[in-house]
Design a protein around this motif. Structure first.
Motif, PDB file in Angstrom:
ATOM      1  N   ALA A 210      29.741  30.200  29.552  1.00 12.89           N
ATOM      2  CA  ALA A 210      31.025  29.532  29.348  1.00 12.89           C
ATOM      3  C   ALA A 210      31.112  28.924  27.957  1.00 12.89           C
ATOM      4  O   ALA A 210      32.142  29.043  27.283  1.00 12.89           O
ATOM      5  CB  ALA A 210      31.228  28.445  30.401  1.00 12.89           C
TER       6      ALA A 210
ATOM      7  N   VAL B 232      27.201  20.321  35.879  1.00 14.96           N
ATOM      8  CA  VAL B 232      28.557  19.792  35.828  1.00 14.96           C
ATOM      9  C   VAL B 232      28.557  18.631  36.808  1.00 14.96           C
ATOM     10  O   VAL B 232      28.007  18.750  37.906  1.00 14.96           O
ATOM     11  CB  VAL B 232      29.593  20.857  36.255  1.00 14.96           C
ATOM     12  CG1 VAL B 232      30.969  20.255  36.413  1.00 14.96           C
ATOM     13  CG2 VAL B 232      29.609  22.015  35.275  1.00 14.96           C
TER      14      VAL B 232
ATOM     15  N   LEU C  89      25.372  27.052  31.931  1.00 14.64           N
ATOM     16  CA  LEU C  89      26.649  26.882  31.247  1.00 14.64           C
ATOM     17  C   LEU C  89      26.738  27.635  29.919  1.00 14.64           C
ATOM     18  O   LEU C  89      27.780  27.612  29.263  1.00 14.64           O
ATOM     19  CB  LEU C  89      26.918  25.388  31.010  1.00 14.64           C
ATOM     20  CG  LEU C  89      27.090  24.556  32.275  1.00 14.64           C
ATOM     21  CD1 LEU C  89      27.207  23.082  31.921  1.00 14.64           C
ATOM     22  CD2 LEU C  89      28.290  25.024  33.076  1.00 14.64           C
TER      23      LEU C  89
ATOM     24  N   THR D 267      32.447  29.394  34.329  1.00 13.04           N
ATOM     25  CA  THR D 267      31.927  28.097  34.764  1.00 13.04           C
ATOM     26  C   THR D 267      32.616  27.749  36.074  1.00 13.04           C
ATOM     27  O   THR D 267      33.212  28.617  36.705  1.00 13.04           O
ATOM     28  CB  THR D 267      32.146  27.016  33.675  1.00 13.04           C
ATOM     29  OG1 THR D 267      31.486  25.814  34.077  1.00 13.04           O
ATOM     30  CG2 THR D 267      33.606  26.768  33.394  1.00 13.04           C
TER      31      THR D 267
END
Length: 123
Positions: A41, A4, A38, A50
């Motif tokens: 999620a 992210v 991830l 997440t």
């Protein structure tokens, strides 16, 4: 490892070695990359699996706009420490930039980058 990222978060703070930095303050930009899996999620469409972008932003903001330090290196380490304390990430990479450093010469920007991996023995 998935990631992210946050690009060019902007803050105003009072970090620096020079007296005018702590008196007048200056802009700082922060780029951030957080490594984590991830898939959970993505498969569940569940925010709880997440990192919440707003919570990450607030953590970085409160750290950067918080207690002044002399070195951007110290500030970057503090940001990473807070991210590890609050989020289940495997690694954190941060770049902190001073876009207009008050130093002799003509610089577009100066700053630091740090990447740290979570030490599972410390948990």
């Amino acid at each position: 490892m998935d990631k992210v990222f946050f690009h060019e978060m902007m803050f105003y703070a009072y970090h620096g070695v020079y007296p005018e930095e702590s008196r007048l303050g200056q802009r700082f930009t922060v780029d951030l990359e957080l490594g984590l899996d991830l898939r959970p999620a993505a498969e569940s469409d569940d925010l709880a699996k997440t990192v919440n972008y707003q919570a990450v932003y607030e953590t970085v903001r409160s750290t950067v706009e918080g207690k002044p330090v002399k070195l951007v290196e110290t500030l970057a380490e503090r940001v990473i420490e807070q991210l590890f304390a609050k989020f289940p990430v495997e690694y954190a990479w941060v770049r902190i930039t001073k876009p207009d450093p008050p130093i002799p010469g003509h610089y577009r920007a100066v700053g630091v980058e740090m990447r740290r991996e979570r030490n599972r023995r410390d948990e």
